[in-house]
Design a protein around this motif. Structure first.
Motif, mmCIF file in Angstrom:
data_model
loop_
_atom_site.group_PDB
_atom_site.id
_atom_site.type_symbol
_atom_site.label_atom_id
_atom_site.label_comp_id
_atom_site.label_asym_id
_atom_site.label_seq_id
_atom_site.Cartn_x
_atom_site.Cartn_y
_atom_site.Cartn_z
ATOM 1 N N TYR A 217 0.807 -1.225 0.000
ATOM 2 C CA TYR A 217 0.000 0.000 0.000
ATOM 3 C C TYR A 217 0.843 1.280 0.000
ATOM 4 C CZ TYR A 217 -3.671 -3.234 1.573
ATOM 5 O OH TYR A 217 -4.539 -4.264 1.700
ATOM 6 N N LEU A 218 1.555 1.485 -1.078
ATOM 7 C CA LEU A 218 2.407 2.679 -1.158
ATOM 8 C C LEU A 218 1.908 3.602 -2.259
ATOM 9 C CD1 LEU A 218 5.761 0.721 -0.960
ATOM 10 C CD2 LEU A 218 4.755 2.089 0.871
ATOM 11 N N TYR A 219 2.317 4.864 -2.173
ATOM 12 C CA TYR A 219 1.955 5.814 -3.218
ATOM 13 C C TYR A 219 2.912 5.591 -4.392
ATOM 14 C CZ TYR A 219 -0.945 8.087 0.243
ATOM 15 O OH TYR A 219 -1.915 8.342 1.172
ATOM 16 N N ASN A 220 2.357 5.092 -5.491
ATOM 17 C CA ASN A 220 3.187 4.662 -6.619
ATOM 18 C C ASN A 220 4.040 5.753 -7.231
ATOM 19 O OD1 ASN A 220 2.370 2.065 -6.447
ATOM 20 N ND2 ASN A 220 0.775 2.238 -8.013
ATOM 21 N N TYR A 221 3.577 7.009 -7.131
ATOM 22 C CA TYR A 221 4.308 8.088 -7.802
ATOM 23 C C TYR A 221 5.439 8.652 -6.929
ATOM 24 C CZ TYR A 221 0.298 7.903 -10.922
ATOM 25 O OH TYR A 221 -0.659 7.482 -11.797
ATOM 26 N N LEU A 222 5.518 8.177 -5.683
ATOM 27 C CA LEU A 222 6.575 8.689 -4.801
ATOM 28 C C LEU A 222 7.801 7.786 -4.826
ATOM 29 C CD1 LEU A 222 4.664 9.774 -1.554
ATOM 30 C CD2 LEU A 222 5.172 11.113 -3.579
ATOM 31 N N GLU B 56 10.807 9.939 -0.569
ATOM 32 C CA GLU B 56 9.611 10.780 -0.371
ATOM 33 C C GLU B 56 8.581 10.058 0.500
ATOM 34 O OE1 GLU B 56 9.557 13.345 -4.575
ATOM 35 O OE2 GLU B 56 8.623 11.381 -4.478
#
Lengths: 308, 329
Positions: A97-102, A106
């Motif tokens: 569950y990570l922010y793919n664009y970071l 970051e």
């Protein structure tokens, strides 16, 4: 350590039930059914069970993400929905569950700022965690480009950024290579030695057996077995002796004696290294010769702030 | 308190960053600018008033593209996060659900406002480009500011080329770089266009733009912020597609609320209730006021702004209430 483990319950769950409802508020699934848990400080507690047994639901109730239908839950002496309590918890979800664009940097910087860590401490911890998880060389790449194992390492790092008292790890070794698995297990043992409490939910029974003090086996939302790992696995009716290789004559005499006294045929074999140990030795040798790689770098380093 | 502010800023910043790194955000921004830039080319008749059709079309494009951006951003950044699991990862940290929800709105509203800055500059330039009738000793006929038109039309493409170079050279994400480069290029075009006349002759620097456009653009931007609040509130319970559909329905009803409900307010409490509850986009759609050389009084903008703030706060309170009880699976 044992005295410390007896000191206080970090998690108390009494008669917990969770029923998911459909759009019309009718009961759909009883995911957890009358669950009782009592997890002590400094323990590594394993939650085992097949898919759909209620492990992740229980964890999400402990984190205040889901609401219990009935029963009571206290985490670190407070309600799981208490926001301040969460500052003392580290959570690695089942999927990363990570922010793919970071980028990993970051991502860790973001989670660090949610805990109010000041800039210097945050940067130090991020550096140490990236080093520990072997992602320093990939710190500038988007997490969306990562393999499952690399994303798992970022997930693990974010769970530890606040140096938590209670660490909840849902399938922490899923997608990791054996080196990473061993590292995560060593990390859990180190954290437990520092008095941290760890809840480990996993399908990998060998991992649980390696590190857990106590386990609970869930099936259909309720506990079917609970207790110390050794206590549950020990076969009281048999004994294993390990000794140096014996000359054939001595061996024959020993076996004869056992047959005569016990009346049953003893089993004799050579103790063997397990596959994990063998694999780690091979990788360690290869790592000494390797120069460059694109994936997560194997590392034995552990973040300093997690050792103190 | 300081921790709450830091958390809010971190989450709002991340939301904005996530939003502008989504390719759809770049496509909508670039599409909006290119569409507004293309409007003067399609206008064949003046109907006796320079720039009216260009202005009206540009405001409409600004509104519609903004609607999609608000709906999509809210859908992906809240309901998408709940579905994807990132919301559970964040809410397992010491973050209250109310703060999480408000920061999502703030991040989306910030992106919508930057998008609106781009759309407003494009509208100002596009209106300048539109053909005008001149009758002087030197010139008698229609003139179109083709230099500005070309620069405006190609600025998103140049922005993408620059973003590609930045991505290659510095490994910065392409989409967010291109988004910012579009705004930067529009500002450059706005500045450079001050150095020449509509007919292409160089002149001392003077920005001859229709400043009446600002008031209308501000109102459209406010409408988009209200729409973002509506979209993010809907997305606490619905997935991205239902969110987009419901936003479009509310948008349509909000445009017609005066006609459908406004006439019956005095006779029916039900009509009165829905007339109050539904957002009235006509309060923000005042492009016609610029016709015939008219302008929008700033006091009207202030009153509409107040309406937008009150409506947004009300909708966000509903959203917080809804999100407080949402189970993050």
């Amino acid at each position: 350590m044992d005295m410390e483990k007896q000191a206080g319950a970090v998690i108390e769950v009494n008669n917990l039930t969770k029923v998911f409802k459909d759009f019309w508020r009718r009961p759909k699934v009883r995911a957890v059914d009358g669950l009782n848990l009592d997890i002590k400080k400094g323990e590594i507690f394993g939650l085992l069970g097949p898919n759909g047994s209620g492990k992740s639901t229980t964890i999400k109730i402990l984190l205040g993400l889901l609401h219990a239908t009935s029963g009571s839950v206290t985490v670190l002496g407070r309600s799981p929905r208490d926001v301040a309590t969460k500052a003392r918890i580290g959570y690695l979800p089942e999927e990363s569950y990570l922010y793919n664009y970071l980028t990993p940097y970051e991502t860790l910087n973001f989670y660090g700022s949610l805990f109010g860590l000041d800039g210097r401490v945050r940067r130090e911890r991020i550096d140490q965690l990236l080093e520990m998880t072997g992602l320093k060389h990939a710190a500038g790449r988007s997490v969306g480009e990562f393999s499952k194992g690399m994303a798992r390492r970022v997930g693990l790092a974010q769970a530890l950024i606040n140096d938590p008292e209670l660490v909840i790890l849902d399938e922490p070794t899923s997608g990791l290579d054996p080196v990473g698995c061993r590292q995560v297990k060593d990390l859990m043992i180190t954290l437990a030695k520092r008095g941290k409490t760890i809840i480990l939910s996993s399908h990998l029974l060998a991992d649980v057996e390696d590190v857990c003090d106590r386990i609970a086996i869930l099936y259909n939302g309720s506990i079917r077995a609970q207790g110390g790992v050794n206590q549950l696995l020990e076969k009281q009716e048999s004994v294993r002796l390990t000794m140096p290789s014996l000359p054939p004559e001595v061996m024959r005499k020993v076996l004869e004696l056992i047959r005569k006294e016990v009346g049953k045929e003893p089993q004799v074999d050579h103790p063997s290294m397990n596959l994990e140990q063998f694999f780690l030795e091979v990788v360690e040798k290869a790592n000494r010769m390797a120069s460059q790689q694109s994936g997560a770098a194997p590392t034995e380093m552990m973040a300093d702030y997690l050792k103190k | 308190m300081m921790l709450r502010v830091k958390q809010f800023l971190a989450m709002a910043g991340l939301t904005a960053l996530e939003a502008i790194r989504q390719p759809i955000c770049l496509l909508l921004t670039a599409g909006c600018v290119v569409s507004i830039a293309a409007v003067p080319l399609t206008i064949m008749h003046l109907f006796g008033e320079d720039g009216k059709q260009v202005r009206d079309s540009a405001f409409a494009i600004h509104f519609v593209f903004g609607l999609f951006m608000a709906g999509h951003a809210a859908g992906t950044l809240l309901s998408g996060e709940i579905k994807k699991g990132t919301a559970s990862a964040v809410l397992s940290k010491p973050v209250s659900r109310e703060l999480f929800f408000l920061s999502k709105f703030a991040g989306i509203a910030a992106v919508i406002l930057v998008f609106s800055v781009g759309a407003t500059i494009a509208t100002l330039l596009s209106e300048r480009v539109a053909e005008k009738f001149y009758y002087t000793q030197a010139l008698n006929g229609y003139v179109m500011d083709s230099q500005t038109g070309m620069m405006l039309f190609f600025s998103p493409f140049l922005a993408c080329i620059c973003a590609g170079i930045i991505n290659y050279r510095f490994k910065r994400p392409f989409t967010s770089s291109a988004f910012w480069m579009i705004i930067i290029f529009l500002l450059i075009v706005l500045f450079v266009s001050g150095f020449f006349e509509r007919n292409g002759q160089w002149r001392p620097y003077s920005l001859r733009l229709d400043s009446r456009i600002f008031a209308v653009s501000i109102l459209v931007s406010l409408a988009l912020v209200v729409l973002s609040a509506v979209a993010i509130t809907i997305s606490t319970r619905f997935d991205i597609m239902p969110t987009m559909i419901l936003c479009s329905v509310i948008f349509m009803f909000g445009l017609m609320t005066d006609y459908i409900l406004g006439r019956h307010v005095a006779e029916s409490y039900v009509c009165g209730f829905f007339y109050t509850v539904l957002p009235n986009w006509q309060n923000f759609w005042v492009a016609d006021a610029l016709s015939g050389g008219g302008h929008v009084p700033w006091i009207y903008v202030l009153h509409a702004g107040l309406y937008a703030v009150v409506y947004t706060v009300g909708v966000l309170c509903l959203g917080m209430l809804s999100f407080r009880h949402t189970e993050v699976k």
